[in-house]
Design a protein around this motif. Structure first.
Motif: not given
Length: 346
Positions: A174, A177, A179-181, A183-184, A187-188, A191
């Motif tokens: 964990s 993880r 950044p905000d928006g 996290r995983d 999308e991670q 980003d």
């Protein structure tokens, strides 16, 4: 002969004395710590300065020896925008403790940069052979000289280790993880590469990379299985013993929680490049085909490979970002726009 491709090198005699002094207090009751046989690996290791060495010491009158590897955090020649050096060590530590994935045993982490100019860590040296990129393993060396049956065993064992990564409980990693928006999941990883494109575009715009991002975003995949991302999933980042069994899975410098299909796609693309029926020549006999790799991986993981073609296109974008960055560092020529457009389908 192999080629040293390290991002930078240093005086190994000085490094030997530095490491010997650093190691002594870390080995209980050790006396007369010595470090020798230092060498850079050949044909691999572009992103981090990595040095092989042997350490020996006396305990109760006995001489003990340990093969080691020191990996030093890049400071000047940074290939990636994200600093995941400590996370790299922690992932290896976690995987070694769990025992599903064969990784070298991490020994010590040093965050103080004063000794070697950057943080570093030391891990146990695993003995074996690596399918190097320089020169290409399909053209010369032990892989090219192996029999088709041996290469078949090598391929299958490699895919089995690739699949074993997806058995890692995500709560045990964990600390990866994002950044905000982001996290995983996808999308991670997305980003990370949106930021990578922006990073390599600071000195010169790369509109082709922007267009590739747009094309991928419009065709966003429905299948987004969770999973740990190794980050550079390829045969050349595995070490094999004399029986063509995997001895170690290496190079964890860009891990994430970005999803299981990231590594499968990366493996497929690199396999096609390095030993498949691509520009490098005909398929290397014995190596599994794309369809065989997908089938075995699915059987072992139980994860659907639906939409893997999208992830392969994403892999081409990732590799293009890395290629541009290596060119900026003077390690290779800048990619041609026409070639990039064809590769990225824009």
């Amino acid at each position: 002969m192999g080629v040293i491709v390290a991002p930078e090198t240093r005086d190994l005699e000085i490094l030997a004395s530095q490491l010997a002094a650093w190691l002594e207090p870390r080995i209980p009751e050790a006396k007369d710590v010595r470090v020798g046989n230092l060498a850079y690996p050949q044909g691999a290791g572009r992103s981090h300065e990595t040095i092989l060495f042997d350490a020996s010491w006396a305990v109760d009158g006995r001489r003990e020896t340990q093969g080691c590897v020191v990996r030093i955090k890049p400071v000047r020649h940074t290939v990636f925008p994200d600093n995941l050096f400590e996370e790299q060590y922690q992932v290896m530590k976690t995987l070694h403790e769990q025992g599903r994935v064969k990784v070298a045993r991490p020994l010590w982490f040093e965050e103080d940069a004063s000794l070697l100019g950057a943080p570093f860590f030391v891990m146990e040296r695993v003995r074996g052979r690596v399918a190097v990129s320089v020169p290409p393993y399909r053209k010369e060396g032990w892989v090219a000289e192996a029999t088709p049956a041996q290469r078949r065993k090598m391929w299958e064992n490699g895919v089995r280790q690739l699949a074993a990564i997806q058995g890692t409980p995500l709560d045990s990693v964990s600390f990866l993880r994002g950044p905000d928006g982001a996290r995983d999941g996808l999308e991670q990883e997305w980003d990370k590469y949106v930021r990578f494109v922006a990073w390599v575009s600071q000195d010169r715009p790369w509109p082709i990379l922007d267009k590739a991002l747009e094309r991928l975003r419009v065709s966003w995949p429905a299948n987004q299985p969770p999973g740990l991302v190794w980050g550079d999933a390829r045969l050349g980042n595995m070490m094999f013993d004399e029986n063509f069994e995997v001895a170690a899975v290496m190079d964890w410098e860009q891990p994430s929680l970005g999803g299981a299909l990231q590594d499968l796609a990366w493996w497929l693309v690199l396999s096609e490049t390095m030993h498949g029926a691509g520009p490098s020549g005909p398929h290397l006999e014995g190596m599994g085909t794309r369809d065989e790799t997908i089938a075995l991986w699915r059987e072992l993981t139980g994860i659907s490979p639906a939409d893997v073609e999208w992830y392969e296109d994403f892999t081409h974008l990732k590799m293009s970002c890395t290629g541009v960055r290596l060119a900026q560092l003077g390690k290779m020529p800048f990619p041609d726009d026409a070639w990039l457009s064809k590769r990225l389908k824009v």
